[in-house]
Write a protein that holds these residues in place. Structure first.
Motif, PDB file in Angstrom:
ATOM      1  N   GLN A  51      29.474  71.810  57.058  1.00 59.63           N
ATOM      2  CA  GLN A  51      30.782  72.086  57.041  1.00 59.63           C
ATOM      3  C   GLN A  51      31.543  71.395  58.609  1.00 59.63           C
ATOM      4  O   GLN A  51      32.587  70.864  58.182  1.00 59.63           O
ATOM      5  CB  GLN A  51      31.147  73.620  57.085  1.00 59.63           C
ATOM      6  CG  GLN A  51      32.732  73.973  56.727  1.00 59.63           C
ATOM      7  CD  GLN A  51      33.119  73.329  55.500  1.00 59.63           C
ATOM      8  OE1 GLN A  51      32.451  73.372  54.547  1.00 59.63           O
ATOM      9  NE2 GLN A  51      34.422  73.102  55.476  1.00 59.63           N
ATOM     10  N   LYS A  52      30.855  71.780  59.570  1.00 60.55           N
ATOM     11  CA  LYS A  52      31.513  71.189  60.709  1.00 60.55           C
ATOM     12  C   LYS A  52      31.575  69.590  60.914  1.00 60.55           C
ATOM     13  O   LYS A  52      32.386  69.135  61.340  1.00 60.55           O
ATOM     14  CB  LYS A  52      30.602  71.711  62.066  1.00 60.55           C
ATOM     15  CG  LYS A  52      31.344  71.118  63.386  1.00 60.55           C
ATOM     16  CD  LYS A  52      30.757  71.814  64.588  1.00 60.55           C
ATOM     17  CE  LYS A  52      31.181  71.269  65.865  1.00 60.55           C
ATOM     18  NZ  LYS A  52      32.222  70.404  65.967  1.00 60.55           N
ATOM     19  N   SER A  53      30.374  69.136  60.506  1.00 63.97           N
ATOM     20  CA  SER A  53      30.239  67.708  60.060  1.00 63.97           C
ATOM     21  C   SER A  53      31.353  66.905  59.653  1.00 63.97           C
ATOM     22  O   SER A  53      31.918  66.171  59.518  1.00 63.97           O
ATOM     23  CB  SER A  53      28.770  67.311  59.863  1.00 63.97           C
ATOM     24  OG  SER A  53      27.811  67.644  60.726  1.00 63.97           O
ATOM     25  N   LEU A  54      31.503  67.891  58.295  1.00 68.94           N
ATOM     26  CA  LEU A  54      32.605  67.404  57.329  1.00 68.94           C
ATOM     27  C   LEU A  54      33.898  67.270  57.950  1.00 68.94           C
ATOM     28  O   LEU A  54      34.595  66.404  57.970  1.00 68.94           O
ATOM     29  CB  LEU A  54      32.470  68.033  56.041  1.00 68.94           C
ATOM     30  CG  LEU A  54      31.187  67.816  55.009  1.00 68.94           C
ATOM     31  CD1 LEU A  54      31.426  68.921  53.832  1.00 68.94           C
ATOM     32  CD2 LEU A  54      31.290  66.318  54.495  1.00 68.94           C
ATOM     33  N   GLU A  55      34.125  68.407  58.583  1.00 72.39           N
ATOM     34  CA  GLU A  55      35.539  68.631  59.384  1.00 72.39           C
ATOM     35  C   GLU A  55      35.595  67.566  60.460  1.00 72.39           C
ATOM     36  O   GLU A  55      36.707  67.029  60.659  1.00 72.39           O
ATOM     37  CB  GLU A  55      35.620  69.902  59.960  1.00 72.39           C
ATOM     38  CG  GLU A  55      35.680  71.095  58.853  1.00 72.39           C
ATOM     39  CD  GLU A  55      35.816  72.587  59.467  1.00 72.39           C
ATOM     40  OE1 GLU A  55      35.411  72.681  60.726  1.00 72.39           O
ATOM     41  OE2 GLU A  55      35.959  73.386  58.875  1.00 72.39           O
ATOM     42  N   ASP A  56      34.649  67.295  61.035  1.00 72.19           N
ATOM     43  CA  ASP A  56      34.509  66.150  62.163  1.00 72.19           C
ATOM     44  C   ASP A  56      34.818  64.795  61.576  1.00 72.19           C
ATOM     45  O   ASP A  56      35.520  63.874  62.054  1.00 72.19           O
ATOM     46  CB  ASP A  56      33.411  66.136  63.178  1.00 72.19           C
ATOM     47  CG  ASP A  56      33.321  67.351  63.953  1.00 72.19           C
ATOM     48  OD1 ASP A  56      34.387  68.027  64.110  1.00 72.19           O
ATOM     49  OD2 ASP A  56      32.065  67.715  64.432  1.00 72.19           O
ATOM     50  N   LEU A  57      34.225  64.547  60.456  1.00 75.86           N
ATOM     51  CA  LEU A  57      34.476  63.413  59.871  1.00 75.86           C
ATOM     52  C   LEU A  57      35.861  63.153  59.220  1.00 75.86           C
ATOM     53  O   LEU A  57      36.265  62.201  59.295  1.00 75.86           O
ATOM     54  CB  LEU A  57      33.418  63.164  58.622  1.00 75.86           C
ATOM     55  CG  LEU A  57      33.324  61.884  57.770  1.00 75.86           C
ATOM     56  CD1 LEU A  57      33.167  60.613  58.522  1.00 75.86           C
ATOM     57  CD2 LEU A  57      32.095  61.878  56.786  1.00 75.86           C
ATOM     58  N   ALA A  58      36.317  64.080  58.599  1.00 74.70           N
ATOM     59  CA  ALA A  58      37.642  64.101  58.296  1.00 74.70           C
ATOM     60  C   ALA A  58      38.713  63.954  59.246  1.00 74.70           C
ATOM     61  O   ALA A  58      39.578  63.053  59.299  1.00 74.70           O
ATOM     62  CB  ALA A  58      37.961  65.613  57.323  1.00 74.70           C
ATOM     63  N   ALA A  59      38.394  64.568  60.476  1.00 76.15           N
ATOM     64  CA  ALA A  59      39.355  64.228  61.531  1.00 76.15           C
ATOM     65  C   ALA A  59      39.306  62.830  62.070  1.00 76.15           C
ATOM     66  O   ALA A  59      40.301  62.344  62.526  1.00 76.15           O
ATOM     67  CB  ALA A  59      38.780  65.131  62.921  1.00 76.15           C
ATOM     68  N   ALA A  60      37.965  62.240  62.146  1.00 79.00           N
ATOM     69  CA  ALA A  60      37.847  60.959  62.568  1.00 79.00           C
ATOM     70  C   ALA A  60      38.451  60.008  61.553  1.00 79.00           C
ATOM     71  O   ALA A  60      39.202  58.920  61.763  1.00 79.00           O
ATOM     72  CB  ALA A  60      36.146  60.652  62.644  1.00 79.00           C
TER      73      ALA A  60
END
Length: 124
Positions: A51-60
């Motif tokens: 979930q954190k990785s997906l959120e980081d990717l979405a922000a990037a």
């Protein structure tokens, strides 16, 4: 090569952002549970790390989208990459249309056979 990498990042980013967005709770009312339960469903619950990785990717990706929108050179390069991808996809589909149609027909035949077999086994 740089264009392909940019296109790949954009496509993967959109997919990841979509996945992350679908995992967030919405304000939509919950659907009424049906009386018939499906036995072939899978309940997917992402781990906190995912979930954190997906959120980081979405922000990037959001940052990248803003850069593309604000930088005319990057925007032009992104449009060229997208245009090339569309042209390539059209060419592949045109070249492989016979094989695609055969594969779709075979899949439809299998689904039809499975449906007939499944409904035949439920008949009294």
């Amino acid at each position: 090569m740089k264009r392909i990498a940019l296109l790949f990042v954009l496509v993967m980013g959109l997919a990841a952002a979509s996945a992350a967005r679908s995992q967030q709770p919405g304000n939509e009312p919950a659907a009424k549970p049906s009386r018939k339960t499906a036995t072939d469903t899978v309940d997917f619950k992402p781990s906190p790390e995912l979930q954190k990785s997906l959120e980081d990717l979405a922000a990037a990706l959001q940052t990248l989208a803003m850069r593309i929108a604000n930088d005319p050179q990057v925007k032009s390069a992104a449009m060229q990459v997208a245009s090339g991808a569309v042209t390539t996809a059209q060419q592949v589909i045109a070249e492989q249309s016979v094989h695609i149609q055969e594969a779709l027909k075979a899949a439809a035949d299998r689904i039809s056979a499975q449906s007939a077999q499944h409904s035949g086994s439920k008949a009294p």
